[in-house]
Enzyme design. Sequence first.
Site, PDB file in Angstrom:
ATOM      1  N   CYS A 159     -32.590 -62.242 -65.100  1.00  0.00           N
ATOM      2  CA  CYS A 159     -32.812 -61.028 -65.896  1.00  0.00           C
ATOM      3  C   CYS A 159     -33.482 -59.933 -65.078  1.00  0.00           C
ATOM      4  O   CYS A 159     -34.635 -59.569 -65.315  1.00  0.00           O
ATOM      5  CB  CYS A 159     -33.645 -61.390 -67.113  1.00  0.00           C
ATOM      6  SG  CYS A 159     -32.807 -62.648 -68.068  1.00  0.00           S
ATOM      7  N   ARG A 161     -32.185 -62.674 -50.274  1.00  0.00           N
ATOM      8  CA  ARG A 161     -32.009 -61.687 -49.206  1.00  0.00           C
ATOM      9  C   ARG A 161     -31.277 -60.408 -49.642  1.00  0.00           C
ATOM     10  O   ARG A 161     -31.711 -59.312 -49.301  1.00  0.00           O
ATOM     11  CB  ARG A 161     -31.318 -62.303 -47.976  1.00  0.00           C
ATOM     12  CG  ARG A 161     -32.061 -63.511 -47.402  1.00  0.00           C
ATOM     13  CD  ARG A 161     -31.569 -63.916 -46.015  1.00  0.00           C
ATOM     14  NE  ARG A 161     -31.936 -62.920 -45.035  1.00  0.00           N
ATOM     15  CZ  ARG A 161     -31.120 -62.047 -44.522  1.00  0.00           C
ATOM     16  NH1 ARG A 161     -29.850 -62.046 -44.866  1.00  0.00           N
ATOM     17  NH2 ARG A 161     -31.545 -61.162 -43.662  1.00  0.00           N
ATOM     18  N   GLU A 212     -39.596 -68.978 -30.210  1.00  0.00           N
ATOM     19  CA  GLU A 212     -39.705 -69.360 -31.634  1.00  0.00           C
ATOM     20  C   GLU A 212     -38.483 -68.893 -32.421  1.00  0.00           C
ATOM     21  O   GLU A 212     -38.611 -68.131 -33.382  1.00  0.00           O
ATOM     22  CB  GLU A 212     -40.960 -68.723 -32.253  1.00  0.00           C
ATOM     23  CG  GLU A 212     -42.270 -69.044 -31.565  1.00  0.00           C
ATOM     24  CD  GLU A 212     -43.443 -68.206 -32.112  1.00  0.00           C
ATOM     25  OE1 GLU A 212     -43.218 -67.317 -32.965  1.00  0.00           O
ATOM     26  OE2 GLU A 212     -44.571 -68.438 -31.671  1.00  0.00           O
ATOM     27  N   PRO A 213     -37.297 -69.332 -32.055  1.00  0.00           N
ATOM     28  CA  PRO A 213     -36.114 -68.856 -32.780  1.00  0.00           C
ATOM     29  C   PRO A 213     -35.989 -69.536 -34.135  1.00  0.00           C
ATOM     30  O   PRO A 213     -36.323 -70.710 -34.281  1.00  0.00           O
ATOM     31  CB  PRO A 213     -34.959 -69.294 -31.869  1.00  0.00           C
ATOM     32  CG  PRO A 213     -35.468 -70.545 -31.221  1.00  0.00           C
ATOM     33  CD  PRO A 213     -36.959 -70.330 -31.025  1.00  0.00           C
ATOM     34  N   GLY A 214     -35.511 -68.811 -35.109  1.00  0.00           N
ATOM     35  CA  GLY A 214     -35.246 -69.385 -36.418  1.00  0.00           C
ATOM     36  C   GLY A 214     -33.799 -69.114 -36.791  1.00  0.00           C
ATOM     37  O   GLY A 214     -32.923 -69.970 -36.693  1.00  0.00           O
ATOM     38  N   GLY A 259     -36.611 -63.926 -33.197  1.00  0.00           N
ATOM     39  CA  GLY A 259     -36.105 -62.600 -33.545  1.00  0.00           C
ATOM     40  C   GLY A 259     -34.669 -62.297 -33.200  1.00  0.00           C
ATOM     41  O   GLY A 259     -34.128 -61.260 -33.625  1.00  0.00           O
ATOM     42  N   TYR A 283     -33.787 -57.289 -49.244  1.00  0.00           N
ATOM     43  CA  TYR A 283     -33.555 -56.443 -48.053  1.00  0.00           C
ATOM     44  C   TYR A 283     -32.260 -55.652 -48.143  1.00  0.00           C
ATOM     45  O   TYR A 283     -31.885 -54.990 -47.172  1.00  0.00           O
ATOM     46  CB  TYR A 283     -33.460 -57.301 -46.785  1.00  0.00           C
ATOM     47  CG  TYR A 283     -34.510 -58.372 -46.645  1.00  0.00           C
ATOM     48  CD1 TYR A 283     -35.851 -58.045 -46.460  1.00  0.00           C
ATOM     49  CD2 TYR A 283     -34.156 -59.716 -46.670  1.00  0.00           C
ATOM     50  CE1 TYR A 283     -36.809 -59.039 -46.334  1.00  0.00           C
ATOM     51  CE2 TYR A 283     -35.108 -60.711 -46.537  1.00  0.00           C
ATOM     52  CZ  TYR A 283     -36.431 -60.367 -46.367  1.00  0.00           C
ATOM     53  OH  TYR A 283     -37.376 -61.334 -46.234  1.00  0.00           O
ATOM     54  N   TYR A 316     -33.563 -68.494 -44.085  1.00  0.00           N
ATOM     55  CA  TYR A 316     -34.220 -67.695 -45.124  1.00  0.00           C
ATOM     56  C   TYR A 316     -33.427 -67.715 -46.428  1.00  0.00           C
ATOM     57  O   TYR A 316     -33.442 -66.747 -47.184  1.00  0.00           O
ATOM     58  CB  TYR A 316     -34.467 -66.254 -44.639  1.00  0.00           C
ATOM     59  CG  TYR A 316     -35.186 -66.215 -43.315  1.00  0.00           C
ATOM     60  CD1 TYR A 316     -36.532 -66.572 -43.233  1.00  0.00           C
ATOM     61  CD2 TYR A 316     -34.523 -65.881 -42.128  1.00  0.00           C
ATOM     62  CE1 TYR A 316     -37.192 -66.574 -42.014  1.00  0.00           C
ATOM     63  CE2 TYR A 316     -35.171 -65.889 -40.916  1.00  0.00           C
ATOM     64  CZ  TYR A 316     -36.511 -66.231 -40.859  1.00  0.00           C
ATOM     65  OH  TYR A 316     -37.167 -66.237 -39.648  1.00  0.00           O
TER      66      TYR A 316
HETATM   67  N1  LLP Z   1     -42.016 -66.272 -34.983  1.00  0.00           N
HETATM   68  C1  LLP Z   1     -42.746 -65.552 -35.848  1.00  0.00           C
HETATM   69  C2  LLP Z   1     -44.181 -65.372 -35.608  1.00  0.00           C
HETATM   70  C3  LLP Z   1     -42.118 -64.970 -36.976  1.00  0.00           C
HETATM   71  O1  LLP Z   1     -42.838 -64.246 -37.821  1.00  0.00           O
HETATM   72  C4  LLP Z   1     -40.738 -65.162 -37.180  1.00  0.00           C
HETATM   73  C5  LLP Z   1     -40.060 -64.594 -38.351  1.00  0.00           C
HETATM   74  C6  LLP Z   1     -40.021 -65.949 -36.266  1.00  0.00           C
HETATM   75  C7  LLP Z   1     -40.701 -66.483 -35.159  1.00  0.00           C
HETATM   76  C8  LLP Z   1     -38.564 -66.256 -36.397  1.00  0.00           C
HETATM   77  O2  LLP Z   1     -37.786 -65.126 -36.368  1.00  0.00           O
HETATM   78  P1  LLP Z   1     -36.194 -65.270 -36.324  1.00  0.00           P
HETATM   79  O3  LLP Z   1     -35.834 -65.915 -35.014  1.00  0.00           O
HETATM   80  O4  LLP Z   1     -35.776 -66.090 -37.461  1.00  0.00           O
HETATM   81  O5  LLP Z   1     -35.732 -63.877 -36.422  1.00  0.00           O
HETATM   82  N2  LLP Z   1     -37.034 -63.384 -44.546  1.00  0.00           N
HETATM   83  C9  LLP Z   1     -36.488 -62.451 -43.586  1.00  0.00           C
HETATM   84  C10 LLP Z   1     -36.910 -62.774 -42.175  1.00  0.00           C
HETATM   85  C11 LLP Z   1     -38.406 -62.845 -41.999  1.00  0.00           C
HETATM   86  C12 LLP Z   1     -38.795 -63.213 -40.605  1.00  0.00           C
HETATM   87  C13 LLP Z   1     -40.254 -63.461 -40.495  1.00  0.00           C
HETATM   88  N3  LLP Z   1     -40.691 -63.901 -39.226  1.00  0.00           N
HETATM   89  C14 LLP Z   1     -34.972 -62.437 -43.728  1.00  0.00           C
HETATM   90  O6  LLP Z   1     -34.455 -63.116 -44.595  1.00  0.00           O
HETATM   91  O7  LLP Z   1     -34.299 -61.715 -43.012  1.00  0.00           O
END
Ligand code: LLP
Length: 419
Positions: free
Chosen positions: A342, A312, A273-275, A239, A316, A371
């Site tokens: 389209c 995105r 769980e960073p993304g 997050g 959003y 994403y």
């Molecule tokens: N763990 C869980 C259970 C999650 O649902 C998520 C993201 C993450 C970790 C990773 O979160 P991060 O570190 O990336 O913030 N498509 C959207 C973001 C959706 C995120 C969903 N869950 C966007 O493009 O902003």
Amino acid sequence: MHDFEYRQGRLHCGEVPLEEIAEKVGTPFYCYSLPTLRRHIEAFEEPLSGVDHQTCFAMKANANLAILSYMAHRGLGADVVSGGDLYRALKAGIPGGKIVYSGVGKTAGEIDMAIQAGIMMFNIESAQELEVINERAGMLGRKAPVSIRVNPDVDPMTHPYISTGMKENKFGIDVEGSMAQYLKARDMEHIEIVGIDCHIGSQLTDVSPFIDAVGRLKMLIARLKDHGIALEYLDLGGGLGITYSDEEPPHPRDYARAVLDAVGPLGLKVIFEPGRVIVGNAGILVTRVLYRKQTKSKTFIVVDAGMSDLIRPSLYGAYHDIRPVEEKTGEREQVDVVGPICESGDFLAKNRDLPILIRDDMLAVMSAGAYGFTMASNYNSRPKPPEVLVDGARYHVVLNRQTYEDLVSGETVPEEILA
Ligand code: LLP
């Protein structure tokens, strides 16, 4: 911090001019910087050194095999949300023991696959899911390791579509419900309680919601202890936000300090769980201007990438910085940068102040490493773009552009409908 800079007026990734890659693979394409990825992993891991932890990269942000293999090589695990994610993670060499499995809709087949892969834990999202996992583990003669994903009902103050830890969201189980599920799980024959989990949302730019969530989890952990339920893992989800325009998210060091302070001496292994924070600013989408289109009220720059490549902005209203690949000085204008699809919702930027662009100019859509490709689709029968990984002066095409044959592969036309 990233690796996309102008050198002699031409935008480079590392030492490679983006034009050179475009000549090789065409446009649009995704371009990732390996040194940036490395730096982001190190920035995240460094403040955690000496802390019993495991970082499980959230694959939903970027699931390319080369990137995942690099994560595996750097010791990261994975947060998966589907059988497909799990397949990729294992294929990339991430050991089952470093994989956590989240998501509200795990199927029986996916559950079996994860049990057989010996994952670290399932993050349970509902009472019924817990029962099904117990049942599946029983059928396989195994015990399934679980944590309950607690919905702590804190407001992450982010876009409503990406906030997940509020009571109106579909994710996790509320604090009281979680307590009840732990007591139920304790008596289940094929379940082993190993942890507690929460993920409150994405693109957070302040640590306080994380701290609030930790506080609520700690109270629950204490109550579990009173009931003789001891845990091994505390999973704090992902997050942490990044800078797309002028956001000022906490540095991973400050994030780590704040959450670890809040966690205190619990004696649990902490899972992250960073993304986005790892891959977001390590990637861009490169696109080419097809047309300028002037109407009475607007100037549209029509480019060859659209919402099928990067959704995105459409989904959003997300902001992505846009830079010309060939640096331009001089006059500027306000334009909408739109794709070929389209839909009026197909745009990359609205009312954006940009230098005057002409046909064949190339643009870099910044901060598209998270994403971006993972949310790409084949809408309007558009082949998905290639992905390129740059390491200093070298680059590797880590995914080829889809072909038209790929688009129809697997489709069949039953003869009888034509009879
Ligand atoms: N763990 C869980 C259970 C999650 O649902 C998520 C993201 C993450 C970790 C990773 O979160 P991060 O570190 O990336 O913030 N498509 C959207 C973001 C959706 C995120 C969903 N869950 C966007 O493009 O902003």
